[in-house]
Every structure is written in C-alpha cells, then in structure tokens.
Design a protein around this motif. Structure first.
Motif, PDB file in Angstrom:
ATOM      1  N   ALA A   1      -0.493  98.320 -12.479  1.00  0.00           N
ATOM      2  CA  ALA A   1      -1.428  99.387 -12.104  1.00  0.00           C
ATOM      3  C   ALA A   1      -0.701 100.502 -11.360  1.00  0.00           C
ATOM      4  N   ALA A   2       0.197 100.130 -10.458  1.00  0.00           N
ATOM      5  CA  ALA A   2       0.963 101.137  -9.712  1.00  0.00           C
ATOM      6  C   ALA A   2       1.793 101.993 -10.661  1.00  0.00           C
ATOM      7  N   ARG A   3       2.380 101.362 -11.648  1.00  0.00           N
ATOM      8  CA  ARG A   3       3.209 102.104 -12.603  1.00  0.00           C
ATOM      9  C   ARG A   3       2.381 103.031 -13.495  1.00  0.00           C
TER      10      ARG A   3
ATOM     11  N   ALA B   1      -2.902 113.446  -9.190  1.00  0.00           N
ATOM     12  CA  ALA B   1      -3.600 112.286  -9.759  1.00  0.00           C
ATOM     13  C   ALA B   1      -4.887 111.971  -9.019  1.00  0.00           C
ATOM     14  N   PHE B   2      -4.933 112.252  -7.693  1.00  0.00           N
ATOM     15  CA  PHE B   2      -6.151 111.879  -6.957  1.00  0.00           C
ATOM     16  C   PHE B   2      -7.220 112.977  -6.972  1.00  0.00           C
ATOM     17  N   LEU B   3      -6.963 114.087  -7.634  1.00  0.00           N
ATOM     18  CA  LEU B   3      -7.938 115.171  -7.687  1.00  0.00           C
ATOM     19  C   LEU B   3      -8.959 114.959  -8.818  1.00  0.00           C
TER      20      LEU B   3
ATOM     21  N   ASP C   1     -14.148 110.959 -10.433  1.00  0.00           N
ATOM     22  CA  ASP C   1     -13.660 109.584 -10.506  1.00  0.00           C
ATOM     23  C   ASP C   1     -13.353 109.128 -11.927  1.00  0.00           C
ATOM     24  N   THR C   2     -13.765 109.905 -12.904  1.00  0.00           N
ATOM     25  CA  THR C   2     -13.533 109.541 -14.301  1.00  0.00           C
ATOM     26  C   THR C   2     -12.182 110.021 -14.833  1.00  0.00           C
TER      27      THR C   2
ATOM     28  N   ILE D   1      -8.765 106.882 -11.816  1.00  0.00           N
ATOM     29  CA  ILE D   1      -9.009 105.533 -12.341  1.00  0.00           C
ATOM     30  C   ILE D   1      -7.805 104.637 -12.049  1.00  0.00           C
ATOM     31  N   ALA D   2      -6.596 105.158 -12.289  1.00  0.00           N
ATOM     32  CA  ALA D   2      -5.378 104.375 -12.064  1.00  0.00           C
ATOM     33  C   ALA D   2      -5.190 104.043 -10.586  1.00  0.00           C
ATOM     34  N   ILE D   3      -5.452 105.015  -9.717  1.00  0.00           N
ATOM     35  CA  ILE D   3      -5.312 104.761  -8.276  1.00  0.00           C
ATOM     36  C   ILE D   3      -6.336 103.739  -7.810  1.00  0.00           C
ATOM     37  N   HIS D   4      -7.574 103.882  -8.257  1.00  0.00           N
ATOM     38  CA  HIS D   4      -8.620 102.940  -7.854  1.00  0.00           C
ATOM     39  C   HIS D   4      -8.304 101.533  -8.362  1.00  0.00           C
TER      40      HIS D   4
END
Length: 366
Positions: free
Chosen positions: A314-316, A325-327, A330-331, A336-339
């Motif tokens: 998931a981290a990769r 990426a966090f902007l 949530d879709t 999604i990857a960070i969550h």
C-alpha cells in the motif's frame, strides 16, 4: 510419579527450555539487526557529509544535486531504524536532534540571517535552539539539512529548487550552518552505532541482551507497534490526509515522503522476519519475532506476514509527490492509496499487540 507423567513433565520442561532459548536468540539477533542498521545509517551520513563538503568547496548545480542524492540515500537506512524507537532506548534521547519535523523554515532563516541575535554558530548554540520556541522551531537534523539543500517547495510537480548560489563564498553563515548541522547528524549517529556495537561490554546493547526476556521483547514489540500505529499511520499520514496541508508532510522540501513511508514499513517488517538487507546488498538473516509467534499461533503469524506485506504494498502505491496525492476528494487515487496504507498499518499494529501477549512480552516486571 508414573512413567507417563514423568515423560509429560520432561516434554514440558524441554519445550519451555527450547522457547527460552529461542527468545534469547531472537533478542540477540534483533541486536544484530539494530547494529547493522545504525552502521549503515552512520556510513551513509558520512557519505552525505562528504558530498556537502564538496558542495561547500565548489558550489555548483552538480555538487548541489550530488548532495541531494546523498541525503536521500542517507534516509533509507535511518528510516528503517525508526522501529528501534519508542521504548526509551538511546535513540529516544536524541531523536529530537535527528528527525524532528515539521520544520518552520522562517526559524532557520532567522538564525542564519540575524547574527545580532545569534552571533555564534556552533553545535552547542544550534542544539540549544532546537525546539526552543515550540515543536516547529527545528534547528537540527535530517529535515533542517533537507531545507538547506532544497529550500521551500513551491512547485506542485516537484520539490524545492534552491540555487547553488546560496552556498557561494559570501554566504558564510548559511555555509557554516549546513556544515555544522551535518557534522552534528554524523556525531549523533555515531553515538547510536557505539550504543549497539557488539564489541562494547558496557553499552546499551549489552544491557539489552542481559535484561529479562520479557522486558527486551516488550521493547522490541513496543517499537514495532508504536511506529506502525501512532507515528506512521497517525502523525505522518492521517494528519496530512485530514488537513491537506503541505507543512504536515514529513519530507516536504525534497518531496520524498512516499519513500519515508515505504522504508518505515520495511523497518517494521525487518524486525518481524529477522531479515535486513544492508546498503551494500548483504542480507542479514536470523530468528525474528515471527519465529516466536509461530510457536504459539501459526495462524496469527501468517496473518501478520500478510499484513506487513499489505502495508508495504500500500505504501508503494502512494503516488508521487505526496503533497499532491492527499489533495482532492476521497475518491482520488492518491487519497485512496493513503487511506489504504493507514488502515493497513493500523491493522498490523493490532496484530502486533496480540503478538506481545503470546510471545511473553507482557509478563509482569520482575
């Protein structure tokens, strides 16, 4: 005692002795991994210092780029070492000088730019200023060096873009500051290397191995669980995920936060499996926490192996750069990857907690 009971008693004693022997082996091998990781951290920091010395001797875009590459390389073993924190070991005494963040850029600039307030730049004076005015008043460590090498990140697509001209002769205070904090980083990593060296009969490593098994195992698992949940899933990912603020990103100047997450997750996996790949490619392998867990709960061992692999995967999958990426909603793929990484780290932390009870790390203190 009849023959059956005698055999049962002997088998029980034998199993207990085998378990104790394995615990000792796991604790000793953990110390081997810690020592090797800190040796790699020290060596890569020395390489960083050498690259910075070349930058200061002949400032150019090439020598600045080389120093940045060396900084990124130095982060990899150190990030894997952060699972050795959170249990009042040697690193916890100096971590505020090594890896504190987030950095208030204006704080460092004020130290450099106001000689009337800070006339003497030295290791002692800079260390005294670290966190003097709060958690963001960082003056030392990896992230102070990161800011000095990259500068503020104003580019949506990439990292900071400090000019090599900032290190030309005439900018003596900035040059001195970079040299001093880099020397401090090497010195602090050297102290950790000494603390965990095998050839020191009176250092922390010797004390750690000589301690009761449950105390040492508890420290090992506390480090794994705390990094996984509170620090990595919480402070380093959830905060940035919720605020969407660049200043809450771990390595915001170099845009290497995605790498931070990967190597932190890998460090936790190293301790569980008993495997560590050194920076020169050498594989260190021996009994880890997994070996103990398989004695008492093979299903939980399998589950934790899968969870550690899932958190690393998931981290990769987090896109670069992290501050983009966090902007968005949530879709988006980045969020999604960070969550997914946050949830994976939280789930493995729950299994690490269960592991502590099963491998004898939660016995009452003697």
């Amino acid at each position: 005692m009849n023959l059956f009971r005698l055999l049962l008693f002997l088998l029980t004693v034998s199993a207990a002795n085998a378990s104790d022997a394995l615990k000792t082996a796991v604790i000793r091998h953990y110390a081997v991994i810690v020592s090797a990781t800190y040796q790699d951290s020290l060596k890569s920091a020395e390489d960083l210092r050498s690259a910075i010395q070349k930058l200061l001797a002949a400032p150019s875009e090439d020598t600045l780029a080389a120093a940045r590459v060396a900084w990124i390389a130095a982060r990899k073993p150190y990030l894997q070492s952060e699972t050795f924190r959170f249990y009042e070991g040697p690193v916890d005494l100096i971590d505020s000088r090594l890896n504190s963040w987030p950095v208030d850029e204006a704080y460092i600039e004020s130290i450099i730019g106001h000689p009337e307030l800070h006339p003497l730049l030295s290791a002692e004076s800079i260390a005294a200023l670290n966190e003097k005015d709060g958690e963001k008043s960082i003056s030392t460590g990896f992230h102070a060096i990161e800011f000095l090498l990259w500068g503020e990140d104003h580019d949506r697509e990439g990292p900071g873009d400090r000019s090599c001209q900032d290190f030309l002769p005439g900018n003596e205070r900035r040059r001195d500051y970079l040299r001093i904090v880099t020397d401090m980083l090497v010195r602090d990593l050297k102290s950790l290397d000494v603390d965990w060296r095998e050839d020191r009969p009176d250092n922390y490593r010797a004390w750690f191995i000589a301690s009761s098994q449950h105390k040492s195992l508890r420290k090992i698992l506390d480090g794994m669980g705390s990094l996984s949940a509170a620090e990595l899933a919480g402070e380093r990912l959830t905060v940035a995920y919720e605020t969407k603020e660049q200043e809450d990103e771990h390595s915001c100047f170099s845009d290497t936060t995605h790498s931070d997450v990967i190597y932190n997750a890998l460090g936790i996996q190293n301790v569980f499996t008993g495997k560590y790949t050194r920076t020169d490619g050498t594989l260190i392998e021996g009994p880890g926490i997994e070996a103990l867990l398989r004695q008492t709960s093979p299903p939980l061992a399998d589950e934790l192996v899968a969870q550690l692999a899932a958190s690393l995967e998931a981290a990769r999958s987090i896109p670069e750069p992290f501050d983009q990426a966090f902007l968005g909603p949530d879709t988006t793929l980045g969020r999604i990857a960070i969550h997914r990484t946050i949830r994976a780290l939280q789930q493995q932390a729950e299994s690490i907690s269960k592991t502590a009870a099963l491998v004898g790390a939660k016995e009452k203190a003697e």
